[in-house]
Scaffold this active site. Structure first.
Site, PDB file in Angstrom:
ATOM      1  N   ASP A 288      12.923   1.894 -18.806  1.00  0.00           N
ATOM      2  CA  ASP A 288      13.406   1.929 -17.430  1.00  0.00           C
ATOM      3  C   ASP A 288      14.874   2.347 -17.477  1.00  0.00           C
ATOM      4  O   ASP A 288      15.475   2.464 -18.555  1.00  0.00           O
ATOM      5  CB  ASP A 288      13.208   0.582 -16.721  1.00  0.00           C
ATOM      6  CG  ASP A 288      13.165   0.756 -15.195  1.00  0.00           C
ATOM      7  OD1 ASP A 288      13.646   1.805 -14.697  1.00  0.00           O
ATOM      8  OD2 ASP A 288      12.671  -0.143 -14.483  1.00  0.00           O
TER       9      ASP A 288
HETATM   10  C1  NOJ Z   1      14.498   1.675 -11.902  1.00  0.00           C
HETATM   11  C2  NOJ Z   1      13.198   1.115 -11.401  1.00  0.00           C
HETATM   12  O1  NOJ Z   1      12.964  -0.165 -11.947  1.00  0.00           O
HETATM   13  C3  NOJ Z   1      12.010   2.004 -11.712  1.00  0.00           C
HETATM   14  O2  NOJ Z   1      10.889   1.491 -11.050  1.00  0.00           O
HETATM   15  C4  NOJ Z   1      12.271   3.426 -11.317  1.00  0.00           C
HETATM   16  O3  NOJ Z   1      11.148   4.220 -11.596  1.00  0.00           O
HETATM   17  C5  NOJ Z   1      13.497   3.926 -12.031  1.00  0.00           C
HETATM   18  N1  NOJ Z   1      14.637   3.105 -11.692  1.00  0.00           N
HETATM   19  C6  NOJ Z   1      13.790   5.382 -11.709  1.00  0.00           C
HETATM   20  O4  NOJ Z   1      14.233   5.516 -10.421  1.00  0.00           O
END
Ligand code: NOJ
Length: 742
Positions: A288
């Site tokens: 993430d």
């Molecule tokens: C953080 C989030 O937790 C995730 O769900 C998302 O896909 C990414 N950022 C990218 O935006």
């Protein structure tokens, strides 16, 4: 220039003829093309493929400036970009990769296409309340068609985190509290996004996220610590991810949280061990946003070097916006902390997806401005968004108020959500825009024409404490034949980093509704929110309550369809609505305890100031018609491990309108080597019945459906006595019984 390069790569692949790993001809072809390309890559170029940066589109994480990202792409230091949107912008950036970098390897563009791209569907929790897997799949298909027309190859969806805690803001992104249902929804969404064949220009890679247990943070606070038993993890939180692998999901995302002391992004056991080695997942795994370097504040890595070591060994293939891999992998390799087997494996997994997407044949095939113009927000897509929104709505209460007559002369619309266009699309609404939203005022006007007088007063703001607007709202309501209050949460009250301590109606909206109930007018409360709310007072006083969620672009039209009876509501909750935040976490699938609650008996498991049960349970939702259930009939009293039990139930529409009903099947294993829940969902079917019509629904149960993690953590069914329940919600059931023979 690109054509020449790709021709070269293609010829080299044919000549090389090595690395044939897979079975089908296409797979063999891709594998050998990947190998021959990898033979030509420097270590730096390989590490570049593992690096994902954010572009100049919207920012979806803590801001890091990548002003030189174009230069990095030129130098072969980037494999994927996120937040680069639109056919024109993606084409421009792709051109740098394929025409200006040494090997011309195309980029993959990833984006959060969560509940639509331009045409926005209800938030996923709402959409899941339709229990209509075909509709859920179709919404994901439309989202993919729009997103791919705008240059995207990869969505960071579906989110399949189970959550039983409405405080957590991201409960809105999933499919609720149940692993059985959550797995079905995850599979439907993956089918929708990925379609049948990645070589088409309207299919995209899906991403199983957030792996894993992210939905159970302490206190419901986003990113917080998770501590749970391995049994709970395996029974509740892992099943949707396993289902995603079985459905052929292309990618995974590791979650931000730690689990029992180990951040998932550094969990060799759960990422490499379980997903790649045990489940045989062959796509790639992205971290993430910054979650590799966040292992430093987590306190398991002293610096980026150690964080990179943990992540690479754990099997994380791509570093989202962390820049750890780019900075540290070479050092780690030189020091022998990681091997080139690790790096090659990650590169191979990523390049394989690029080949499968056909990006080496045509890196611009998703960057088609004309198609983008034509397909985004098309009439058909809007029509389906309307259908999807009305299917997602749940009628929570109806004391003979709904549906409203279209002949009413005066209707008062009260509340902060009546015409707050931007709120209807919720967070994670990709390129959706409030200006395209049909709000409730417009939806009612579209439905009723100019004959009906629609008056409006906001009454209260979302979170403010002022009651100054009450007088005008009450006066407006007094003049009307019927009152519709549209209240709830603004978009920015659910989603990432948007947890709440109090899950009631925010601000003074509850007080506003209470005042309206005193007027003695037909009153409908329409709720828009991204999480289960605790609304016991509203439930007590308001005659009719419709849960509309954050309903998306066509929300107002869909609400008008339901309110005026052109659509008979059929949604059922997929997450329990508690009486109070104090009951959280709450779910239908709980254990019995050694002292189950007995009313008025002092030493039993209960609260002294409220019920154990939620206000509205999982599986609950009313209709404008009524359904009567007969007792379940079982084909046998006993079954063996290789036999199938049939459980049949007759359901009759006893009302005057046609309607749809979600018929549900639950089981309880009465005695096990470990305690078992009082109910577990094992089947459901959504049926449509004309007025008076009866239908028999037949469910099949086999030993495998009764399996769980036994005392020895073996996944199997244990012989013994079971109860089976059929009915219209997790609470409203009738039971039968059977024995599983040794
Ligand atoms: C953080 C989030 O937790 C995730 O769900 C998302 O896909 C990414 N950022 C990218 O935006």
């Amino acid at each position: 220039m690109y054509q020449l390069k790709s021709l070269f790569i293609f010829l080299a692949a044919i000549l090389a003829g090595v690395g044939v790993l897979a079975q089908s001809d296409t797979e063999k072809d891709v594998a050998s093309r990947v190998d021959s390309l990898m033979n030509r890559m420097t270590l730096e170029e390989k590490i570049g493929q593992l690096n994902q940066l954010t572009g100049d589109g919207e920012v979806t994480g803590p801001v890091t400036l990548n002003q030189d990202y174009q230069q990095q792409i030129r130098e072969g230091m980037v494999g994927s970009m996120l937040n680069v949107n639109g056919a024109e912008y993606t084409r421009k950036i792709q051109r740098i990769a394929v025409e200006e970098s040494r090997l011309g390897i195309p980029l993959i563009f990833g984006y959060d296409v969560i509940h639509g791209y331009k045409t926005i569907f209800p938030v996923p929790l709402g959409e899941s309340a339709s229990w209509d897997l075909e509709a859920i799949e179709k919404a994901a298909r439309i989202a993919a068609e729009e997103a791919t027309a705008a240059g995207q190859h990869w969505t960071f969806a579906p989110m399949m985190d189970i959550s039983r805690d409405a405080r957590w803001g991201r409960v809105m992104e999933g499919a609720g509290e149940d692993p059985y249902y959550g797995s079905k929804v995850a599979r439907a969404r993956i089918r929708g996004f990925q379609g049948e064949d990645f070589s088409k220009d309207n299919t995209m890679l899906a991403c199983a996220k957030h792996y894993v247990a992210y939905g159970a943070p302490r206190g419901g606070r986003d990113y917080n610590t998770v501590d749970m038993s391995m049994r709970r993890l395996h029974e509740t939180y892992l099943p949707p991810f396993k289902a995603a692998v079985d459905e052929g999901v292309a990618t995974f995302m590791s979650s931000f949280n730690e689990l029992n002391g180990v951040p998932l992004t550094g969990s060799r056991e759960l990422v490499r061990g379980l997903v790649k080695d045990q489940w045989g997942f062959d796509g790639f795994i992205v971290s993430d946003w910054g979650s590799i370097q966040e292992m430093i504040p987590h306190g398991v890595a002293a610096d980026k070097y150690e964080a990179g070591d943990l992540a690479m060994n754990a099997g994380i293939d791509m570093d989202m916006e962390g820049k750890v891999y780019q900075q540290e992998l070479k050092n780690l390799l030189e020091d022998g902390r990681i091997t080139d087997v690790h790096i090659n494996e990650a590169v191979r997994r990523i390049l394989t997806k690029k080949f499968e997407l056909g990006l080496f044949e045509d890196p611009y095939k998703y960057c088609d401005q004309e198609r983008e113009e034509r397909e985004l927000l098309s009439d058909d897509n809007r029509a389906f968004a309307r259908e999807s929104a009305r299917k997602s709505m749940v009628l929570l209460k109806n004391g003979d108020v709904l549906p409203l007559s279209k002949d009413l002369e005066d209707i008062a619309l009260i509340g902060p959500l009546v015409q707050a266009d931007d709120e209807y699309i919720g967070t994670w609404s990709a390129r959706g825009e409030g200006r395209h939203v049909i709000n409730v005022m417009e939806g009612f006007r579209n439905k009723l024409g100019d004959e009906t007088n629609l008056s409006y007063a906001q009454g209260a703001s979302f979170t403010g404490q002022s009651k100054e607007g009450f007088a005008e709202a009450l006066e407006t309501a007094r003049q009307a034949d019927a009152v519709v209050a549209v209240v709830g949460e603004s978009a920015m009250m659910s989603g990432e980093a948007l947890s709440r301590m109090d899950i009631g109606l925010p601000g003074v909206q509850k007080e506003l509704v209470m005042e309206l109930t005193k007027l003695d007018k037909p009153l409908v409360v329409i709720l828009m929110n991204g999480r289960p709310l605790a609304i016991p007072e509203v439930d007590k006083k308001a005659p009719a309550i419709l849960e509309a969620w954050l309903p998306g672009t066509e929300g107002g039209n869909a609400i008008a369809d339901v309110v005026f009876g052109d659509y008979n509501p059929s949604g059922k909750l997929t997450a329990s609505f508690p009486y109070s935040v104090g009951q959280v976490p709450v779910q239908y699938e709980h254990k019995n305890t050694g002292r189950p609650k007995v009313e008025d008996q002092r030493y039993t498991s209960k609260y002294i100031d409220g019920p154990n049960k939620p206000l509205y349970p999982f599986g609950y939702g009313l209709s404008y018609t009524t359904f009567e259930y007969a007792e379940p009939r079982l084909s046998q009293k006993e079954i063996g491990f290789d036999e199938t039990l049939e459980v049949s139930v007759k359901v009759q529409n006893t009302g005057e309108l046609a309607g749809e009903e979600v018929v549900q099947l639950y089981v309880r294993d009465m005695v096990g080597s470990v305690t078992r829940p009082v109910k577990e969902l094992k089947g459901f079917e959504k049926i449509r019945l004309e007025a008076g019509q009866e239908k028999e629904v037949v469910f099949e149960l086999e030993a495998e459906d009764l399996a769980f993690y036994t005392k020895d953590m073996e996944y199997k069914a244990e012989p013994g006595y079971f109860k089976v329940f059929t009915g219209s919600s997790s609470e409203d059931v009738q039971e039968g019984e059977f024995t599983l023979k040794r």
